[in-house]
Design a protein around this motif. Structure first.
Motif, short mmCIF file in Angstrom:
data_model
loop_
_atom_site.label_atom_id
_atom_site.label_comp_id
_atom_site.label_asym_id
_atom_site.label_seq_id
_atom_site.Cartn_x
_atom_site.Cartn_y
_atom_site.Cartn_z
N THR A 50 29.51 30.68 35.22
CA THR A 50 29.71 31.76 34.20
C THR A 50 29.45 31.34 32.74
O THR A 50 30.07 30.11 32.37
CB THR A 50 31.16 32.34 34.52
OG1 THR A 50 31.47 32.50 35.92
CG2 THR A 50 31.33 33.79 33.57
N GLN B 282 41.74 33.54 34.15
CA GLN B 282 41.25 34.62 34.91
C GLN B 282 40.73 34.28 36.10
O GLN B 282 40.83 34.83 37.21
CB GLN B 282 40.34 35.72 33.99
CG GLN B 282 40.27 36.84 34.88
CD GLN B 282 41.48 37.79 34.81
OE1 GLN B 282 42.30 37.87 33.73
NE2 GLN B 282 41.64 38.63 35.97
N ASP C 47 42.77 32.90 38.82
CA ASP C 47 43.75 34.04 39.24
C ASP C 47 45.16 33.53 38.91
O ASP C 47 46.01 33.60 39.54
CB ASP C 47 43.81 34.26 40.83
CG ASP C 47 42.16 35.03 41.13
OD1 ASP C 47 42.05 35.78 40.54
OD2 ASP C 47 41.97 34.53 42.39
N ASN D 112 38.92 38.66 29.46
CA ASN D 112 38.04 39.81 29.72
C ASN D 112 36.76 39.57 30.08
O ASN D 112 36.06 40.30 30.62
CB ASN D 112 38.18 40.69 28.34
CG ASN D 112 39.46 41.43 28.11
OD1 ASN D 112 40.27 41.36 29.16
ND2 ASN D 112 39.51 41.95 26.98
N CYS D 113 36.21 38.28 29.89
CA CYS D 113 34.89 37.96 30.29
C CYS D 113 34.66 37.73 31.46
O CYS D 113 33.67 37.69 32.19
CB CYS D 113 34.44 36.62 29.51
SG CYS D 113 34.52 36.74 27.47
N ILE D 114 35.78 37.50 32.48
CA ILE D 114 35.60 37.29 33.91
C ILE D 114 36.05 38.66 34.55
O ILE D 114 37.12 39.10 34.35
CB ILE D 114 36.62 36.37 34.29
CG1 ILE D 114 36.54 34.83 33.42
CG2 ILE D 114 36.40 35.99 35.77
CD1 ILE D 114 35.21 34.12 33.77
N LYS D 115 34.95 39.07 35.43
CA LYS D 115 35.27 40.25 36.10
C LYS D 115 35.89 39.97 37.77
O LYS D 115 35.49 38.90 38.28
CB LYS D 115 33.82 41.13 36.17
CG LYS D 115 33.26 41.38 35.04
CD LYS D 115 34.19 42.70 34.23
CE LYS D 115 33.95 42.82 32.73
NZ LYS D 115 34.75 41.97 31.90
N SER E 159 39.38 32.53 29.80
CA SER E 159 38.39 32.90 31.06
C SER E 159 38.99 32.04 32.28
O SER E 159 38.83 32.40 33.55
CB SER E 159 37.18 32.44 30.61
OG SER E 159 36.44 33.19 29.38
#
Lengths: 596, 192
Positions: free
Chosen positions: B128, B155, B158, B189-192, B152
């Motif tokens: 990523t 996220q 988890d 927010n950069c990691i979906k 990042s």
């Protein structure tokens, strides 16, 4: 309360909890942060930077004899410097409990060798502990104080880089106020003249027997019984690596107290397991002693005595197993060797010195040790703290004797000069030497991270004090040929090197006086050197891409091969002007900036 | 026993890897994990390649992450991602800052920066790419790049159930707390 602490922070906390009243050290990686973390306990602990490790230990011995719990801290090679008082202190024993922390450096991240200082405990016949994480580091300070006072011995507290600089969880405790013991004049204990020392040696041998009893019963040495096919004896960080690999599939004898070794426990363990491994980092300190008692075990025939140990090495060597890895081409990844910072006051000197022919440059321990790398290439040797001055003297004597046209130049920092350079300087002067000594006075101890020293005017705990002036000291020693120069002025540097080379029959000394680029200026510094309020810029149109400035090795200079131009990183530049003086077309100039 | 997770934070001295790993490990500690974190100080840090190793789980022994054993690598600089790739588990993740910091030797024209770094990582691993420098600059302080990357990482692992805002407050100077909380969120927010 639980906190994540480095081993160094944990030792500092342990010193506080163990009722230490006096602590002394000389900075050295990986030990430096221990005393720095003791310094804030101003109300309870007197904490001092000593000029060198011998002095640190001697002041600690004095504090112990006067009746207080005391602590000396140093890196592994520092114990070599302190070895002289250590071996006799081992005879006299203590009044207030006393601990000597040795921070060893397997892997030599920031050291000149990787000696295993556990041998010092055996050599000096004193007690030794080896923590394997921060909790143990803190707790063992308290236990070591008890051992020291009960058995009348200094305790060697052996740390390694991975213990010093790894953070693990520590449960904090309260300070144990030790009652200050009265000072009692006792020649039979503390006056180590031959007649007394002979008696003391007898006591040392008896003490060793008692300490071995302690070792066999110590809570620091314990079994972890699991399957008995394989048994592992280990200490320090090696124990954690071993547990990582074998988890609870094998049995362990974990050693926290490692001199004298608990031979009864070891024998009991060896008798019950089928295969016995001794897993230790660096030398076979435990293995050799076990084998000498006729117990079979495997250790260094499988595990190297070089570099840091890790779980991978243990797994590969003993289980022939390793993790699956991503295979890829890494051949074009370049290294990032350490460099002098932008604005480092050492740059100007080495830029000029590196261009001289027929000189031997003896280096020393400190940031200026980086002078040997490209593009400066201005160093011939490194041995130990203070050695540059005396080595240059010896080398010059030989060049003179054989009529070789070589001049020996010593380069030594201010803190290193105070450490052991002074003695070497005496040697040059007394023995009619003619070597050149350059003292790079950057007004601080640089490499270990900005520690004060006898020349800075401040103590560790922030008190203003007498700043010892190196120039006055050199003059008082009888040196007639002395110059104090600004190393950022290349003309002055060059002219001073010429001047020193022309003095062929007497010692000469050049002091380059300018603060470390990372130093937080004191009010005296501001008065003497002024604020850093301007930077250098390059006129891109004027730059001819000759890369002469880049040969100074300044990391703020960025060469763009496509444009064939050099630019200056305004964030890094502090306006030292060294690059400006090397530019043949005057493309570099200086602009003022707001000083905030 | 929960598996021990291994996080490698790599970068160049001065990029703030140490602060990021400090916030990370304190958050993990607050959450009740056993945590160990290893770094190297001293000579190797002057403009050099730096690495912080963070391990957490029910019980952690060695503080060191072996080659082939990192669950995730967070690279604050592109070449450093490539340098440490051998430490990644074959199914591990890489978070790379889209940011080049040439070495002093590259700047002086002695060495060359390796080519196609991101593509080469992409061929080998789950990558990523984060424009942390731009994100931090938009927030108003480029120096918060490290906390963007930390967001990042949190996220991707988890770990968003931990109260990171409190941890940031406890580990960062008061006047920088707000911007760093924003940076952390932007990174997450950069990691979906």
């Amino acid at each position: 309360m639980k906190k994540l602490l480095t081993g160094n922070e944990a030792v500092a906390r342990g010193a506080y909890e163990a009722g230490v009243v006096f602590a002394s050290a000389y900075p050295g990686t990986p030990s430096t942060e221990i005393l720095e973390n003791i310094a804030p306990y101003k109300k309870d602990i007197i904490a001092e930077w000593a000029p060198n490790e011998k002095v640190a230990l001697e002041s600690v011995i004095g504090a112990s004899i006067a009746g207080a719990r005391s602590l000396a801290i140093m890196k592994h090679v520092g114990v070599n410097v302190a070895a002289d008082p250590l071996f006799t202190f081992a005879y006299t024993g203590v009044t207030g409990g006393t601990i000597l922390v040795t921070a060893d450096e397997p892997g030599m991240h920031s050291s000149q060798n990787e000696q295993d200082n556990r041998y010092y405990a055996k050599f000096a016949k004193i007690a030794m502990v080896e923590p394997s994480n921060s909790q143990e580091a803190k707790d063992m300070m308290l236990e070591s104080m008890k051992i020291s006072e009960e058995y009348d011995t200094p305790v060697l507290f052996r740390m390694t880089t991975r213990i010093c600089h790894s953070k693990t969880i520590v449960e904090l405790g309260e300070r144990e106020e030790a009652i200050k013991k009265p000072y009692v004049k006792n020649l039979q204990k503390y006056d180590a003249v031959p007649s007394v020392a002979r008696e003391l040696h007898k006591k040392v041998e008896i003490r060793l027997i008692k300490l071995e009893e302690y070792s066999n019963n110590s809570p620091l040495n314990y079994f972890e019984w699991n399957d008995k096919k394989i048994g592992i004896i280990s200490s320090g960080i090696a124990f954690q690596h071993a547990k990582e690999v074998f988890k609870d599939t094998v049995s362990y004898l974990k050693l926290g107290y490692t001199y004298p070794l608990p031979f009864e426990k070891i024998k009991e363990f060896a008798d019950q397991v089928e295969t016995l491994y001794v897993i230790e980092e660096l030398e076979p300190f435990i293995e050799e002693q076990i084998k000498a008692r006729g117990i079979k075990c495997t250790g260094k025939e499988k595990l190297s005595n070089q570099g840091e140990l890790n779980p991978d090495i243990i797994s590969k060597s003993l289980l022939n197993k390793s993790h699956e890895m991503i295979e890829y081409d890494a051949s074009d990844i370049v290294t990032r060797p350490p460099t002098f910072c932008a604005g480092c006051p050492h740059r100007g000197l080495f830029y000029e010195l590196g261009q001289r022919k027929n000189i031997m440059i003896a280096g020393d321990i400190g940031c200026y040790g980086l002078s040997g790398f490209a593009p400066l290439n201005a160093k011939d040797t490194t041995i130990c703290m203070g050695a540059s001055v005396s080595m240059a003297h010896g080398a010059q004597k030989i060049f003179n004797r054989y009529n070789e046209n070589v001049r020996a130049v010593a380069t030594i920092g201010d803190s290193t000069f105070f450490h052991t350079g002074i003695n070497s300087m005496l040697d040059v002067i007394y023995n009619r030497g003619n070597s050149i000594t350059i003292i790079l006075d950057n007004r601080i101890t640089g490499m270990t991270g900005q520690q004060d020293h006898p020349g800075t005017g401040y103590t560790l705990q922030g008190m203003p004090t007498t700043a010892i002036d190196i120039a006055d000291l050199i003059k008082a020693m009888g040196v007639k040929n002395l110059r104090v120069i600004n190393p950022n002025d290349l003309n002055e540097v060059n002219e001073s090197i010429d001047w020193a080379l022309a003095i062929e029959d007497e010692p000469s000394v050049i002091i380059t006086r300018w603060p470390c680029a990372l130093k937080k200026y004191s009010s005296q510094d501001l008065e003497e050197f002024g604020p850093i309020d301007s930077k250098c810029i390059i006129d891109e149109d004027a730059c001819i891409g000759c890369k002469q400035c880049v040969k100074t090795g300044c990391p703020a200079l960025i060469y763009d091969p496509e444009k064939n131009k050099v630019d200056i990183d305004p964030i890094q530049c502090v306006g030292c002007e060294v690059c400006m003086q090397t530019c043949p077309v005057d493309a570099i100039s200086k602009v003022g900036v707001k000083n905030d | 026993m929960t598996d021990v997770k291994n996080i490698l934070l790599v970068g160049v001295g001065g990029q703030g890897t140490i602060l990021a790993s400090k916030i990370l490990s304190n958050g993990l500690l607050e959450h009740g994990y056993d945590v160990k974190m290893a770094e190297i100080h001293g000579m190797s840090q002057r403009g050099g390649s730096v690495v912080s190793q963070v391990r957490y789980g029910e019980e952690v022994f060695s503080p060191v992450i072996d080659k082939g054993n990192a669950d995730i690598i967070v690279a604050f600089e592109m070449m450093e991602a490539l340098r440490w790739l051998g430490h990644l588990k074959p199914n591990g993740k890489v978070i790379v800052n889209n940011y080049k910091l040439p070495s002093a030797r590259i700047n002086s024209g002695i060495d060359q920066y390796p080519e196609n770094v991101l593509d080469r990582i992409k061929e080998k691993a789950n990558i990523t790419i984060i424009d942390a420098a731009d994100i931090a600059a938009d927030l108003g302080n480029r120096r918060t790049m490290n906390v963007v990357l930390l967001g990042s990482l949190i996220q991707a692992m988890d770990l968003d159930n931990i109260d990171w805002n409190t941890v940031v407050k406890e580990n960062i100077k008061e006047k920088f707390v707000d911007i760093n909380i924003e940076a952390l969120q932007a990174g997450m927010n950069c990691i979906k």
